[in-house]
Design an enzyme around this catalytic site. Structure first.
Site, PDB file in Angstrom:
ATOM      1  N   HIS A  94     -16.821   8.148  -0.263  1.00 34.13           N
ATOM      2  CA  HIS A  94     -17.763   7.963   0.871  1.00 34.13           C
ATOM      3  C   HIS A  94     -17.342   7.600   2.234  1.00 34.13           C
ATOM      4  O   HIS A  94     -17.552   7.665   3.122  1.00 34.13           O
ATOM      5  CB  HIS A  94     -18.731   6.997   0.500  1.00 34.13           C
ATOM      6  CG  HIS A  94     -19.573   7.107  -0.804  1.00 34.13           C
ATOM      7  ND1 HIS A  94     -20.352   7.997  -1.011  1.00 34.13           N
ATOM      8  CD2 HIS A  94     -19.660   6.502  -2.031  1.00 34.13           C
ATOM      9  CE1 HIS A  94     -20.967   8.211  -1.989  1.00 34.13           C
ATOM     10  NE2 HIS A  94     -20.224   7.170  -2.834  1.00 34.13           N
ATOM     11  N   THR A 228     -25.049   1.053   2.891  1.00 31.35           N
ATOM     12  CA  THR A 228     -25.055   2.240   1.927  1.00 31.35           C
ATOM     13  C   THR A 228     -25.681   1.471   0.516  1.00 31.35           C
ATOM     14  O   THR A 228     -25.615   0.257   0.503  1.00 31.35           O
ATOM     15  CB  THR A 228     -23.547   2.446   1.439  1.00 31.35           C
ATOM     16  OG1 THR A 228     -23.100   1.186   1.205  1.00 31.35           O
ATOM     17  CG2 THR A 228     -23.032   3.087   2.799  1.00 31.35           C
TER      18      THR A 228
END
Length: 329
Positions: A94, A228
């Site tokens: 990510h 996130t």
């Protein structure tokens, strides 16, 4: 902002093989993405907190910001002289995450906060966007988040991450300049060693304070969340007003060097790893400095015509006295 949530074991244990295995297991089990079927529009299905009312990032509308004269200058203690042990840089699929030693602390909040890691957000080669936070809807090419946990109340980041006032994160906006940023080279020059998800590399210890803006007195403060999954609403955000600059080649490395997939999988570029601004929902953003309101078009025109009028009157007065003097001669 926290694509490492299960990697927050006590850093006093050092950068052991155990930590690396835990981080790598997070990559393998990751079940969210920024786009597609598991993209940010669907995060709250699996991670309910992502649908909360105090989510991050946000657009900071300076016309609605409240000045708080009690906000002190932020102090990064131990940033310029971290432990001699190397940092660990990880591609977790990510973002690029750099571990930080527990000797680094953040002062300027009601509690003491201990550093854990930093990571970056960016866009791609065709768009100028990449930051998560915006200021008056201005989007920057990138953003750095330096994550700390409340070490006055909690013993580890795992204990703190989902608790009120558990985390404090510094948000540093990145823009493109003409000169290479030596501080950021300490990270960006190692990206080629972690091109694929799950890869790690040891980075020599360096002065992390070089990553911060020169002016740490001016910042915005608000209560929000991890950007996130699992999006815990436990973060005291400090977003600096002034961005830092990196060169075009440095930004190109950030945008093109990494993949979100493992080396054994079909390659997928790691790009556009930013969340869209979230609703404010009656939250207040505070500033450590007085924001001068922008002038309206009418005010600007009034200043222009007022100045021209003043110059004209002064010119006529001078001309009057010149003519008067000439006549006397």
């Amino acid at each position: 902002m926290f694509a490492h949530s299960t990697c927050g074991v006590p850093w006093m244990l050092g950068y052991s093989v155990l930590i690396l295995r835990i981080c790598q297991s997070v990559v393998a089990s990751a079940s969210w993405t920024y786009t597609g079927h598991h993209g940010q529009e669907h995060w709250e299905v699996t991670y309910p907190d992502c649908g909360g009312t105090a989510q991050s990032p946000i657009n900071i509308n300076t016309s609605n910001v409240s000045y708080d004269e009690s906000l002190p200058t932020m102090k990064a203690e131990g940033y310029n002289a971290p432990d001699a042990s190397p940092f660990t840089l990880t591609n977790n699929g990510h973002t690029a995450v750099l571990s930080l030693p527990s000797s680094m602390h953040l002062r300027g909040l009601r509690n003491n906060f201990t550093a854990v890691q930093l990571h970056l957000h960016w866009g791609n080669t065709s768009l100028a966007e990449g930051s998560e936070h915006q200021i008056d809807e201005k989007v920057y090419p990138g953003e750095v988040h330096i994550v700390h946990y409340n070490s006055d109340k909690f013993s580890t980041i795992n204990d703190a991450k989902n608790k009120p006032n558990g985390l404090a994160v510094l948000g540093i906006l990145i823009e493109i300049g003409t000169m290479e940023n030596v501080g950021y080279s300490n990270i960006l020059n190692y990206l080629d060693k972690v091109r694929y998800a799950g890869q790690t590399v040891q980075v020599p210890s360096f002065d992390v304070e070089q990553l911060l803006p020169e002016n740490m007195e001016k910042y915005f403060r608000y209560s929000g969340s991890l950007t996130t999954p699992p999006c815990y609403q436990s973060v005291q955000w400090t977003v600096f007003r002034d961005p830092v600059q990196i060169s075009v080649p440095q930004m190109q490395k950030l945008r093109t060097m990494l993949y979100s997939t493992e080396a054994s999988s079909p390659s997928s570029p790691l790009q556009n790893n930013y969340r869209y601004p979230q609703p404010m929902n009656q939250r207040t953003v505070y500033s450590s400095f007085v924001i001068k309101p922008a002038l309206s078009l009418g005010e600007i025109l009034a200043i222009i015509f007022g100045t021209l009028g003043g110059v004209l009157v002064l010119s006529l007065v001078i001309l009057f006295f010149v003519i008067k003097k000439i006549r006397k001669q």
